[in-house]
Design an enzyme around this catalytic site. Structure first.
Site, PDB file in Angstrom:
ATOM      1  N   ASP A  33      31.151 -13.759  24.881  1.00 46.48           N
ATOM      2  CA  ASP A  33      30.355 -13.343  26.029  1.00 46.48           C
ATOM      3  C   ASP A  33      31.103 -12.192  26.714  1.00 46.48           C
ATOM      4  O   ASP A  33      32.306 -12.017  26.510  1.00 46.48           O
ATOM      5  CB  ASP A  33      30.205 -14.551  26.970  1.00 46.48           C
ATOM      6  CG  ASP A  33      29.607 -14.173  28.301  1.00 46.48           C
ATOM      7  OD1 ASP A  33      28.526 -13.557  28.297  1.00 46.48           O
ATOM      8  OD2 ASP A  33      30.227 -14.487  29.340  1.00 46.48           O
ATOM      9  N   PHE A  34      30.401 -11.401  27.528  1.00 47.19           N
ATOM     10  CA  PHE A  34      31.052 -10.244  28.168  1.00 47.19           C
ATOM     11  C   PHE A  34      31.413 -10.518  29.629  1.00 47.19           C
ATOM     12  O   PHE A  34      32.581 -10.705  29.968  1.00 47.19           O
ATOM     13  CB  PHE A  34      30.155  -8.997  28.037  1.00 47.19           C
ATOM     14  CG  PHE A  34      30.789  -7.762  28.601  1.00 47.19           C
ATOM     15  CD1 PHE A  34      31.821  -7.134  27.920  1.00 47.19           C
ATOM     16  CD2 PHE A  34      30.377  -7.250  29.816  1.00 47.19           C
ATOM     17  CE1 PHE A  34      32.447  -6.006  28.448  1.00 47.19           C
ATOM     18  CE2 PHE A  34      30.987  -6.114  30.354  1.00 47.19           C
ATOM     19  CZ  PHE A  34      32.019  -5.494  29.666  1.00 47.19           C
ATOM     20  N   ASP A  35      30.399 -10.604  30.505  1.00 50.02           N
ATOM     21  CA  ASP A  35      30.669 -10.765  31.946  1.00 50.02           C
ATOM     22  C   ASP A  35      31.224 -12.154  32.239  1.00 50.02           C
ATOM     23  O   ASP A  35      30.643 -13.160  31.851  1.00 50.02           O
ATOM     24  CB  ASP A  35      29.376 -10.559  32.738  1.00 50.02           C
ATOM     25  CG  ASP A  35      28.863  -9.140  32.634  1.00 50.02           C
ATOM     26  OD1 ASP A  35      29.355  -8.292  33.384  1.00 50.02           O
ATOM     27  OD2 ASP A  35      27.993  -8.892  31.785  1.00 50.02           O
ATOM     28  N   ASP A 216      31.376 -18.101  29.834  1.00 51.91           N
ATOM     29  CA  ASP A 216      31.652 -18.671  31.158  1.00 51.91           C
ATOM     30  C   ASP A 216      30.448 -19.325  31.825  1.00 51.91           C
ATOM     31  O   ASP A 216      30.592 -20.005  32.831  1.00 51.91           O
ATOM     32  CB  ASP A 216      32.150 -17.574  32.106  1.00 51.91           C
ATOM     33  CG  ASP A 216      31.036 -16.598  32.473  1.00 51.91           C
ATOM     34  OD1 ASP A 216      30.411 -16.060  31.539  1.00 51.91           O
ATOM     35  OD2 ASP A 216      30.769 -16.409  33.672  1.00 51.91           O
TER      36      ASP A 216
HETATM   37 MG   LIG Z   1      29.127 -14.479  31.137  1.00 49.95          MG
END
Ligand SMILES: [Mg+2]
Length: 265
Positions: A33-35, A216
């Site tokens: 995942d990124f953010d 997250d």
């Molecule tokens: Mg995320």
């Protein structure tokens, strides 16, 4: 789901070291995942920046034989490509699994999304409905994606965010669509997909023997749920999770990832 343990970094480090040391566990798909995972969460998604340790790790992973790299995000593929600056060869899964692309030598190679007439009509209704939910509410705004619209409330006062979120969820209900309710966002997609569907499909396509997935948010739980006992699921930050491994925040995760990438390189 169980509450994530407060500190489990030792366990994560050991699991990553064991994976790096075992050449039998290849091909390895590293899907991230990124953010909130590679980049700290910020109020305005346009200010989001990948941590230097993450950039270093991705560059190393991309050149490691037997390792396949993918970023899996709620962002559109175009946005994810521009934002992450991922190495050539990285697969980009955007819009929570609704979009797919690949970082090519000359830029983004993007797979087309085709909406049927019903989906196209629904997308107009979703965009209009969420725009109505944002109207007159400070700090609430709508993002339009190829197969979804997203209500963002992170910059709004709590009571304003609550009211807008309730209106967004009610809109999804009235249209008969399940909304994705993540951190300060309500996303309504007209094509049904999840990060889990996209990850499972990618794994099969690539013939990956092992998957390392880190994320997250609640939407990442779908991806964790597709993993088997020999895969590594890493929850970044607080919150209930089905992931077996856990770390405190993007900084601690990226430090682990950088060490893992150096061990492989
Ligand atoms: Mg995320």
């Amino acid at each position: 789901m169980t509450a994530a343990p407060a500190t489990a970094d030792g366990e994560l480090g050991a699991a990553l070291a064991a994976l790096a040391d075992d050449p039998e566990r290849r091909p390895l798909l590293v899907a991230l995942d990124f953010d909130g995972t590679l980049a700290p969460l910020v109020d305005d998604p346009d200010d989001s920046r990948m941590l230097p340790a993450a950039a270093d790790a991705l560059a190393r992973l991309a050149r490691t034989p037997g390792v396949l790299l993918a970023l899996v995000s709620g962002r559109s593929v175009v946005d994810l490509h521009r934002r992450a600056g991922a190495p050539v060869g990285t697969v980009l899964i955007g819009s929570h699994g609704n979009e797919r692309g690949r970082v090519g030598t000359y830029g983004l190679e993007r797979d087309a999304i085709r909406l049927d007439p019903d989906q196209a009509e629904l997308l107009v209704a979703v965009g209009a409905g969420l725009t109505a939910a944002a109207r007159g509410r400070d700090g609430v705004w709508v993002q339009h994606k190829p197969a979804a619209a997203v209500l963002h409330t992170r910059m709004a006062a709590p009571d304003v965010a609550r009211a807008a979120t309730a209106q967004g969820l009610a809109l999804a209900d009235s249209l008969g669509i399940a909304a994705l309710h993540g951190k300060d966002v309500v996303e309504i997609a007209v094509v049904l997909a999840s990060k889990g569907d996209a990850l499972a499909a990618l794994r099969t396509e690539l013939g990956a023997a092992v998957v390392l997935y880190a994320g997250d948010d609640t939407t990442d739980e779908h991806a964790f749920a597709t993993l088997g006992p020999t895969d590594l699921a890493v929850k970044v930050g607080p919150g209930a999770t089905v992931a077996r491994l856990h770390t405190a925040d993007p900084r601690t995760f990226c430090a682990h990832l950088a060490e893992f990438a150096r061990a492989l390189d």
